[in-house]
Scaffold this active site. Structure first.
Site, PDB file in Angstrom:
ATOM      1  N   HIS A  82       0.831  -1.198   0.000  1.00 26.61           N
ATOM      2  CA  HIS A  82       0.000   0.000   0.000  1.00 26.61           C
ATOM      3  C   HIS A  82       0.868   1.251   0.000  1.00 26.61           C
ATOM      4  O   HIS A  82       1.907   1.309   0.670  1.00 26.61           O
ATOM      5  CB  HIS A  82      -0.926   0.019   1.225  1.00 26.61           C
ATOM      6  CG  HIS A  82      -2.202  -0.706   0.988  1.00 26.61           C
ATOM      7  ND1 HIS A  82      -3.387  -0.068   0.704  1.00 26.61           N
ATOM      8  CD2 HIS A  82      -2.482  -2.040   0.976  1.00 26.61           C
ATOM      9  CE1 HIS A  82      -4.341  -0.970   0.533  1.00 26.61           C
ATOM     10  NE2 HIS A  82      -3.815  -2.175   0.694  1.00 26.61           N
ATOM     11  N   PRO A  83       0.462   2.283  -0.724  1.00 24.89           N
ATOM     12  CA  PRO A  83       1.233   3.527  -0.763  1.00 24.89           C
ATOM     13  C   PRO A  83       0.986   4.359   0.488  1.00 24.89           C
ATOM     14  O   PRO A  83      -0.026   4.213   1.179  1.00 24.89           O
ATOM     15  CB  PRO A  83       0.667   4.239  -2.000  1.00 24.89           C
ATOM     16  CG  PRO A  83      -0.766   3.788  -2.040  1.00 24.89           C
ATOM     17  CD  PRO A  83      -0.752   2.353  -1.582  1.00 24.89           C
ATOM     18  N   SER A 140      -6.293   3.834  -5.949  1.00 28.92           N
ATOM     19  CA  SER A 140      -5.693   4.613  -4.856  1.00 28.92           C
ATOM     20  C   SER A 140      -5.760   6.101  -5.146  1.00 28.92           C
ATOM     21  O   SER A 140      -6.009   6.918  -4.239  1.00 28.92           O
ATOM     22  CB  SER A 140      -4.243   4.185  -4.640  1.00 28.92           C
ATOM     23  OG  SER A 140      -4.180   2.890  -4.080  1.00 28.92           O
ATOM     24  N   GLU A 144      -9.287   7.214  -4.422  1.00 30.08           N
ATOM     25  CA  GLU A 144      -9.570   7.178  -2.987  1.00 30.08           C
ATOM     26  C   GLU A 144      -8.918   8.325  -2.256  1.00 30.08           C
ATOM     27  O   GLU A 144      -9.553   9.002  -1.415  1.00 30.08           O
ATOM     28  CB  GLU A 144      -9.109   5.833  -2.415  1.00 30.08           C
ATOM     29  CG  GLU A 144      -9.968   4.664  -2.861  1.00 30.08           C
ATOM     30  CD  GLU A 144      -9.276   3.321  -2.783  1.00 30.08           C
ATOM     31  OE1 GLU A 144      -9.921   2.307  -3.121  1.00 30.08           O
ATOM     32  OE2 GLU A 144      -8.079   3.275  -2.405  1.00 30.08           O
ATOM     33  N   GLN A 145      -7.661   8.586  -2.555  1.00 32.10           N
ATOM     34  CA  GLN A 145      -6.993   9.688  -1.852  1.00 32.10           C
ATOM     35  C   GLN A 145      -7.600  11.035  -2.234  1.00 32.10           C
ATOM     36  O   GLN A 145      -7.731  11.932  -1.400  1.00 32.10           O
ATOM     37  CB  GLN A 145      -5.489   9.656  -2.130  1.00 32.10           C
ATOM     38  CG  GLN A 145      -4.815   8.404  -1.587  1.00 32.10           C
ATOM     39  CD  GLN A 145      -3.336   8.597  -1.297  1.00 32.10           C
ATOM     40  OE1 GLN A 145      -2.844   9.729  -1.163  1.00 32.10           O
ATOM     41  NE2 GLN A 145      -2.609   7.496  -1.188  1.00 32.10           N
ATOM     42  N   PHE A 163       0.907   3.364   7.076  1.00 33.14           N
ATOM     43  CA  PHE A 163      -0.372   3.636   7.708  1.00 33.14           C
ATOM     44  C   PHE A 163      -1.463   3.421   6.659  1.00 33.14           C
ATOM     45  O   PHE A 163      -1.436   4.008   5.578  1.00 33.14           O
ATOM     46  CB  PHE A 163      -0.417   5.083   8.206  1.00 33.14           C
ATOM     47  CG  PHE A 163      -1.739   5.459   8.827  1.00 33.14           C
ATOM     48  CD1 PHE A 163      -2.057   5.059  10.114  1.00 33.14           C
ATOM     49  CD2 PHE A 163      -2.661   6.210   8.121  1.00 33.14           C
ATOM     50  CE1 PHE A 163      -3.275   5.398  10.690  1.00 33.14           C
ATOM     51  CE2 PHE A 163      -3.883   6.561   8.679  1.00 33.14           C
ATOM     52  CZ  PHE A 163      -4.187   6.153   9.970  1.00 33.14           C
ATOM     53  N   ALA A 193      -9.115   3.320   5.299  1.00 30.01           N
ATOM     54  CA  ALA A 193     -10.082   3.497   4.209  1.00 30.01           C
ATOM     55  C   ALA A 193     -10.460   4.971   4.164  1.00 30.01           C
ATOM     56  O   ALA A 193     -11.380   5.417   4.857  1.00 30.01           O
ATOM     57  CB  ALA A 193     -11.312   2.623   4.438  1.00 30.01           C
ATOM     58  N   VAL A 194      -9.712   5.744   3.358  1.00 24.94           N
ATOM     59  CA  VAL A 194      -9.844   7.203   3.390  1.00 24.94           C
ATOM     60  C   VAL A 194     -11.240   7.662   2.982  1.00 24.94           C
ATOM     61  O   VAL A 194     -11.668   8.754   3.371  1.00 24.94           O
ATOM     62  CB  VAL A 194      -8.778   7.868   2.494  1.00 24.94           C
ATOM     63  CG1 VAL A 194      -7.389   7.607   3.039  1.00 24.94           C
ATOM     64  CG2 VAL A 194      -8.892   7.384   1.053  1.00 24.94           C
TER      65      VAL A 194
END
Length: 471
Positions: free
Chosen positions: A371-372, A388, A391-392, A423, A426-427
């Site tokens: 995961h980034p 990703s 999501e971000q 870290f 789930a943003v």
């Protein structure tokens, strides 16, 4: 492929609105089985007499000879019961679907004419009222074809509905393959019609009932009085009406037999129910063919790519990126027992999560480290996966001030230094402020607790991604 054919999900928690005519809360469908003259009998070329669904307690087949009492009970259904029911239904203007055994119909010209004059639907109940469970597939296919032929010859039109009753595991498929039926009713698994796919054919299923059914007068435990039958039907009807009031509209099937409910004491309960149901508002009394036509028009079949039927290559192509850079999870999930219940976002998530949970600690850690960082260097370089990136962005992590970005970089570094993996959160469930608060809170966890939390967050991210992929 390890595949389980039974469908244990159906419509799931949210069934479609049937949109019954007149905005009815419930559709009530009366079936009258006409089997008299089609049952097991050596006169019909069978090896033994009938033993099923009569008022003879503990009835057994008599091999090689006629069972005079059993025959006379079936004859009562044709001679007296049918006409009593015909008078009741026509007087109350109740539409009826007949499940007609073809050989029984051929022996009942007066009854068939009365059915047709009343405008009742005559669906097929098979060629003979006998067990199909041990029939070789070719024999059963031939019996279905002959049932259609004889039914058409006797009534003047081919049947468009089918119910065997004493069916085999092949019956529904074979009837669907025959290709001429608007619906099949050899299931008891739902309160609404639904579609199945049989090869290139979309086949409508209208489930039937064995409990709101007068056959319980001939089984133990069962009904003893007409009042008991009435009360059961009323309770079922009231429950469905209440559900309909709440927006969950359903169908109620009632199954009847001439030789059973056609007896005076039993029929009194049926009459009370019909009087009660017809006095309520929001009830659609319909033949099964009417329900089939309504459903086909209102809810036509919709095919989609089913995960449980995908090849390994397609399954991995479709779901290999759900767990970040870990296609092996989809590969292992495909090996699990998949069924129609896994053709949804929740279903696919279940098998992917199982593959993730059963992996070694080292493999799970590899998923976490894939995961980034949040708002990290990969994001700034636009090297995140599409999922990703989206999501971000949903939490505004693509639009940070320089100070905010520096704060995230510091937190990422400190977290990874302490726990050995990025870290993960789930943003889409949080705002920027909420993410920062979670950072601060989770710093206080020990590694085992945080590892479990990170794995749970990975599964949550996967669930959200699948929800987007499988509507």
């Amino acid at each position: 492929m390890n595949r389980y054919p039974r469908n244990m999900l159906g419509y799931g928690p949210k069934a479609p609105d049937p949109r019954w005519p007149g905005d009815a809360k419930v559709a009530v469908q009366i079936v009258l089985n006409y089997e008299e003259g089609g049952e097991n009998c050596i006169l019909h070329g069978d090896a033994a007499s009938e033993a099923f669904l009569s008022d003879i307690a503990g009835a057994a087949q008599w091999p090689g000879q006629r069972h005079w009492n059993m025959e006379s009970i079936y004859e009562y259904g044709a001679r007296a019961g049918f006409w009593r029911l015909h008078r009741l239904f026509t007087a109350m203007d109740v539409p009826v679907t007949i499940y007609g055994v073809a050989t029984a119909l051929a022996r009942a010209p007066e009854q068939v004419a009365a059915m047709q004059d009343a405008g009742w639907e005559i669906a097929s109940h098979g060629l003979k009222w006998v067990e199909h469970k041990d029939m070789p597939e070719a024999e059963e296919r031939a019996a279905i074809a002959e049932a259609v032929r004889l039914h058409t010859e006797v009534t003047g039109t081919r049947p468009t509905g089918w119910y065997t009753g004493r069916c085999s595991a092949n019956t529904v498929r074979l009837v669907a393959e025959e290709g001429g039926f608007d619906y099949i009713s050899d299931t008891y698994d739902d309160d609404l019609p639904y579609w199945i796919e049989v090869g290139e054919r979309d086949q409508l299923i209208i489930p039937y009932t064995l409990e709101a059914n007068d056959m319980r007068f001939a089984t133990a435990p069962g009904y003893i009085t007409g009042e008991q039958f009435f009360q059961y039907l009323k309770d079922a009807f009231d429950t469905l009406m209440a559900e309909g009031e709440a927006g969950e509209k359903r169908m109620m099937s009632v199954g009847l037999h001439c030789r059973l409910i056609g007896r005076p004491g039993k029929m009194a309960g049926l009459k009370r129910f019909l009087e009660y149901a017809k006095a309520q508002e929001g009830v659609w009394f319909a033949r099964r063919i009417d329900i089939a036509r309504h459903w086909a028009e209102t809810h036509p079949p919709q095919r989609f790519e089913r995960p449980s039927r995908m090849t390994r290559e397609r399954f991995v192509e479709r779901f290999g990126g759900v767990f970040e850079h870990s296609p092996w999870i989809a590969e292992r999930a495909w090996e699990l027992e998949l069924s129609p219940a896994h053709d949804t976002a929740i279903g696919v998530h279940s098998v992917l999560a199982r593959a993730f949970r059963s992996a070694t600690p080292e493999e799970r850690l590899g998923v976490l480290t894939a995961h980034p960082d949040l708002a990290g260097k990969l994001a700034q370089a636009k090297r995140l996966t599409d999922a990703s990136t989206s999501e971000q962005a949903s939490a505004g992590l693509d639009a940070l001030t320089d100070a905010e970005r520096a704060r995230f970089e510091t937190l990422n570094a400190e977290y990874t230094e302490k726990f050995g993996f990025p870290f993960i959160i789930a943003v889409r469930d949080h705002s920027r402020a909420g993410i920062l608060a979670a950072f601060e809170r989770r710093f206080g966890n020990d590694r085992e607790t945080e590892l479990a939390e990170a794995c749970a967050q990975v599964e949550r991210i996967a669930a959200l991604r699948l929800k987007d992929m499988l509507k």
